[in-house]
Write a protein that holds these residues in place. Structure first.
Motif, PDB file in Angstrom:
ATOM      1  N   SER A  53       0.816  -1.221   0.000  1.00  0.00           N
ATOM      2  CA  SER A  53       0.000   0.000   0.000  1.00  0.00           C
ATOM      3  C   SER A  53       0.845   1.264   0.000  1.00  0.00           C
ATOM      4  CB  SER A  53      -0.942   0.003   1.207  1.00  0.00           C
ATOM      5  OG  SER A  53      -0.206   0.002   2.417  1.00  0.00           O
ATOM      6  N   GLU A  54       2.120   1.165   0.364  1.00  0.00           N
ATOM      7  CA  GLU A  54       2.983   2.342   0.377  1.00  0.00           C
ATOM      8  C   GLU A  54       3.306   2.825  -1.026  1.00  0.00           C
ATOM      9  OE1 GLU A  54       6.399   1.218   2.588  1.00  0.00           O
ATOM     10  OE2 GLU A  54       5.333   1.033   4.510  1.00  0.00           O
ATOM     11  N   THR A  55       3.313   1.895  -2.001  1.00  0.00           N
ATOM     12  CA  THR A  55       3.654   2.273  -3.376  1.00  0.00           C
ATOM     13  C   THR A  55       2.527   2.004  -4.368  1.00  0.00           C
ATOM     14  OG1 THR A  55       4.600   0.095  -3.829  1.00  0.00           O
ATOM     15  CG2 THR A  55       6.084   1.765  -2.930  1.00  0.00           C
ATOM     16  N   SER A  56       1.654   1.038  -4.056  1.00  0.00           N
ATOM     17  CA  SER A  56       0.568   0.611  -4.952  1.00  0.00           C
ATOM     18  C   SER A  56       1.089   0.120  -6.304  1.00  0.00           C
ATOM     19  CB  SER A  56      -0.440   1.749  -5.154  1.00  0.00           C
ATOM     20  OG  SER A  56      -1.063   2.077  -3.937  1.00  0.00           O
ATOM     21  N   GLN A  57       2.340  -0.307  -6.330  1.00  0.00           N
ATOM     22  CA  GLN A  57       2.933  -0.885  -7.529  1.00  0.00           C
ATOM     23  C   GLN A  57       3.269  -2.349  -7.247  1.00  0.00           C
ATOM     24  OE1 GLN A  57       3.297   0.641 -10.529  1.00  0.00           O
ATOM     25  NE2 GLN A  57       2.203   2.360  -9.601  1.00  0.00           N
ATOM     26  N   PRO A  58       3.169  -3.209  -8.274  1.00  0.00           N
ATOM     27  CA  PRO A  58       3.505  -4.622  -8.043  1.00  0.00           C
ATOM     28  C   PRO A  58       4.902  -4.786  -7.451  1.00  0.00           C
ATOM     29  CG  PRO A  58       2.501  -4.337 -10.197  1.00  0.00           C
ATOM     30  CD  PRO A  58       2.736  -2.960  -9.661  1.00  0.00           C
ATOM     31  N   ILE A  59       4.987  -5.637  -6.443  1.00  0.00           N
ATOM     32  CA  ILE A  59       6.269  -5.923  -5.798  1.00  0.00           C
ATOM     33  C   ILE A  59       6.742  -7.292  -6.272  1.00  0.00           C
ATOM     34  CG2 ILE A  59       7.463  -6.284  -3.606  1.00  0.00           C
ATOM     35  CD1 ILE A  59       5.343  -4.533  -2.272  1.00  0.00           C
ATOM     36  N   ILE A  60       7.921  -7.352  -6.857  1.00  0.00           N
ATOM     37  CA  ILE A  60       8.497  -8.611  -7.310  1.00  0.00           C
ATOM     38  C   ILE A  60       9.618  -8.999  -6.345  1.00  0.00           C
ATOM     39  CG2 ILE A  60       9.602  -9.859  -9.194  1.00  0.00           C
ATOM     40  CD1 ILE A  60       6.805  -8.902  -9.874  1.00  0.00           C
ATOM     41  N   VAL A  61       9.488 -10.176  -5.745  1.00  0.00           N
ATOM     42  CA  VAL A  61      10.507 -10.680  -4.822  1.00  0.00           C
ATOM     43  C   VAL A  61      11.206 -11.855  -5.494  1.00  0.00           C
ATOM     44  CG1 VAL A  61      10.967 -11.681  -2.558  1.00  0.00           C
ATOM     45  CG2 VAL A  61       9.183  -9.943  -2.816  1.00  0.00           C
ATOM     46  N   HIS A  62      12.467 -11.653  -5.840  1.00  0.00           N
ATOM     47  CA  HIS A  62      13.256 -12.683  -6.529  1.00  0.00           C
ATOM     48  C   HIS A  62      13.890 -13.603  -5.484  1.00  0.00           C
ATOM     49  CE1 HIS A  62      16.878 -14.315  -8.518  1.00  0.00           C
ATOM     50  NE2 HIS A  62      16.101 -14.353  -9.587  1.00  0.00           N
ATOM     51  N   ILE A  63      13.577 -14.895  -5.579  1.00  0.00           N
ATOM     52  CA  ILE A  63      14.160 -15.875  -4.652  1.00  0.00           C
ATOM     53  C   ILE A  63      15.464 -16.420  -5.229  1.00  0.00           C
ATOM     54  CG2 ILE A  63      13.751 -17.963  -3.313  1.00  0.00           C
ATOM     55  CD1 ILE A  63      11.862 -15.618  -2.654  1.00  0.00           C
ATOM     56  N   PHE A  64      15.423 -16.981  -6.432  1.00  0.00           N
ATOM     57  CA  PHE A  64      16.649 -17.407  -7.099  1.00  0.00           C
ATOM     58  C   PHE A  64      16.355 -17.658  -8.578  1.00  0.00           C
ATOM     59  CE2 PHE A  64      14.840 -21.306  -5.169  1.00  0.00           C
ATOM     60  CZ  PHE A  64      14.666 -22.099  -6.302  1.00  0.00           C
TER      61      PHE A  64
END
Length: 647
Positions: A53-64
């Motif tokens: 909610s702080e950015t309202s942009q999709p967050i991509i979390v790269h694991i590997f």
């Protein structure tokens, strides 16, 4: 480690602890681990929402980095946006309530710890499906929930029929999954990536109705037909009732069967570019909704009625997808999770009180015996019937408004389906909770309300079934449609290709009319069910007395028998031919013949190594003679060739 990456980690840890130590871990600790893992996922899902909610942009979390072949790079990574957050809340929230309920329901089961291990694994797989940032990670979760459904449907594996139901679910889903997998291969071939954001951005370059997009979306939908039980791959879901009731609630309400809907909403850009596929999706959804509703009318097993209700409601959701009412369809996914989980858990409470009885013809008069279960079950029944202001009313009527705008015949058949839904659900309610008790004296003596670990989740879900619809208020009530406002930013296509999907584009007078027709149709069905079944005078007859068309519908139109005759029996006969003919007389003869030849040859050859000096001298002389003979023959041949002039 990111907060987001911890969300699926907790159920995985819970699965490993209970899965490895279920024989030694005490039941109360095993239950606490299972519930705690699910609850922590819910808490961290809320923290992920705050971060988003702080950015309202999709967050991509790269694991590997996972697979790299040429220019193709497939990552194990997560994507958090509006759609995944809503699914996280549904999966972990309703899932946690089902975990809590399971502590009471499964308390006396010998496989208590193993059951919670499987539940946690199911949750982990669904979270992978929801959180993945690409189609391959989605497919991993997709297959994971298929495996877990097999483990949980056949949990009581000493019963042969339950094992058959588990295998049926697993195999039928594999049929759909093949289509889904081929669709992913086409995405890789034509887009060079499987990441959602990259695929959807590149899809803007395709025209509406492009054959490639139509093929991809059709193949993906085949996968959805299996997971979300649409015609013709629906028959596994009613049989999934073989598993413990909390499993039914988890599969039917919050997890596996919503996968197909989630996939289409996630892929809305592709589907909007494929109107031919959408039309097919819409009519398949309607056919499934109508077909399953007719079967539900005559069922007498309390869980089977709810199972066919799920198939029918899923058809409603796909019908919404087919008319591009993505928000409305997903709205119904959310409200359905509330009231269907409530109804299944309520059915489990009834079965618990009745000592395992599931036939509503053996019930009746339970209102005064198990009050909390009865009241909460009534709330769920009203909600699924579409009576305002309960949750099902808002989501169902929003779908009907979109369908009315798209096709009037489709709308009329959808209203007929909603009438049947209200009828068979209140038939179930009246036969179970009103009139006189029709069970045995032993069952009547056993009747008691469920423990608080089971009734508290019922009350929470009942509250959500009452107020859950207010997140999608119709425009005519002059309130914002909170769900549409929240979801619309995920539709990242151009306006020409991908319009906003909120309220249907109809005038207010028409919308009031549609609501009135819908509510009146449901009210008529409820009144008819009341007059027929509220006083125990019209209890359904025994199975042996059912005749005519009712017998055909009661036996589910003999679709299972048709599948058995068309697919299972021929394959079994072919297998028997291979077993009794090709195997012993063909393959075994060849393999055994080679083995016998080698064995016989070795038996004779080993006599050459008897150790006798005389024999070895004799063999040496013979060998020298053979070599000399070969050499002489070669020289004679060369002389002849030179004589006749052959080079």
């Amino acid at each position: 480690m990111s907060i987001i990456s911890l969300i699926p980690l907790f159920p995985l840890i819970g699965f490993l602890i209970n899965g490895l130590g279920f024989r030694k871990i005490p039941k109360n600790i095993a239950g606490a681990i299972g519930v705690g893992a699910s609850l922590l996922s819910f808490v961290f899902a809320f923290l992920a929402y705050q971060q988003f909610s702080e950015t309202s942009q999709p967050i991509i979390v790269h694991i590997f980095d996972w697979i790299t072949v040429g220019k193709l790079n497939i990552n194990l990574s997560f994507q958090i946006d509006q759609l995944s957050i809503l699914m996280l809340f549904v999966v972990t929230g309703v899932g946690t309530l089902i975990h809590v309920y399971s502590m009471g329901y499964m308390h006396d089961d010998d496989g208590y710890g193993k059951f919670f291990a499987f539940l946690n694994l199911f949750l982990f797989s669904m979270l992978l499906l929801v959180m993945g940032s690409n189609y391959v990670v989605m497919f991993i979760g997709w297959e994971g929930v298929g495996l877990c459904s097999y483990l949980l449907i056949g949990f009581w594996n000493k019963n042969f029929e339950y094992g058959n139901a588990a295998r049926k679910a697993f195999i039928m889903n594999r049929v759909g999954d093949l289509g889904f997998l081929i669709g992913i291969f086409l995405i890789i071939n034509h887009f060079g990536t499987v990441e959602y954001l990259e695929v959807f951005e590149k899809a803007k370059g395709f025209s509406v109705g492009d054959a490639t997009i139509v093929a991809i979306t059709a193949l993906l939908f085949i996968g959805a037909m299996g997971k979300s039980a649409q015609i013709p791959l629906y028959t596994w879901l009613p049989d999934a009732m073989a598993g413990p009731t909390p499993v039914s609630a988890l599969i039917h309400a919050a997890t596996m069967v919503t996968s197909g809907l989630y996939m289409i909403v996630r892929s809305n850009i592709l589907y909007t570019l494929a109107p031919q596929t959408l039309e097919f999706v819409g009519w398949i959804g309607l056919a499934t909704a109508l077909f399953a509703a007719t079967i539900g009318i005559f069922q007498n097993d309390i869980k089977k009625i709810l199972a066919y209700s799920t198939v029918s409601q899923l058809g409603y959701m796909f019908m919404a997808m087919g008319v591009m009412a993505y928000t409305s369809g997903f709205f119904h996914v959310v409200t359905h999770a509330f009231f269907k989980a409530l109804l299944f858990l309520g059915a489990g409470s009834v079965i618990h009180a009745m000592g395992g009885e599931q036939d509503i013809r053996r019930m009746g008069g339970l209102w005064g015996k198990i009050k909390i279960t009865a009241i909460t079950f009534l709330i769920g029944t009203i909600a699924i019937s579409g009576i305002p202001p309960f949750a099902g009313f808002f989501s169902k009527d929003e779908i009907l408004a979109h369908v009315y705008e798209h096709n009037k015949l489709m709308w009329a058949l959808a209203v007929l389906t909603s009438m049947m839904t209200a009828f068979y659900m209140f038939r179930l309610f009246f036969l179970t909770f009103t009139g006189k008790f029709r069970g045995t004296s032993e069952q009547e003596h056993h009747l008691h309300e469920s423990p608080s670990s089971m009734t508290i989740p019922l009350m929470v879900l009942a509250a959500l079934s009452v107020v859950g619809g207010f997140i999608g208020m119709p425009e005519i009530f002059h309130f914002p449609h909170a769900l549409a406002d929240f979801l619309n930013p995920i539709y990242v296509g151009s306006k020409a290709v991908n319009p906003e999907f909120g309220a249907a584009a109809i005038d207010h007078s028409t919308e009031w009319m549609l609501m009135g027709i819908s509510v009146a149709a449901a009210a008529i069905s409820i009144f008819y069910a009341y007059t027929r079944f509220s006083n125990s005078k019209n209890v359904p007859v025994e199975d042996s007395e059912i005749t005519g068309l009712q017998k055909t519908i009661y036996n589910k139109y003999y679709v299972d028998e048709a599948y058995w005759a068309t697919f299972v029996s021929p394959i079994k006969r072919l297998s028997n031919i291979f077993t009794n003919v090709f195997e012993p007389k063909g393959f075994d003869s060849v393999v055994n013949g080679i083995g016998g030849f080698v064995n016989n040859f070795s038996n004779k050859a080993k006599k050459l190594q008897a150790g006798g000096t005389g024999f070895y001298l004799f063999a040496m002389v013979i060998g020298i003679a053979v070599i000399l003979g070969i050499n002489l023959g070669y020289q004679v041949l060369e002389t002849i060739k030179a004589f006749v002039g052959i080079k």
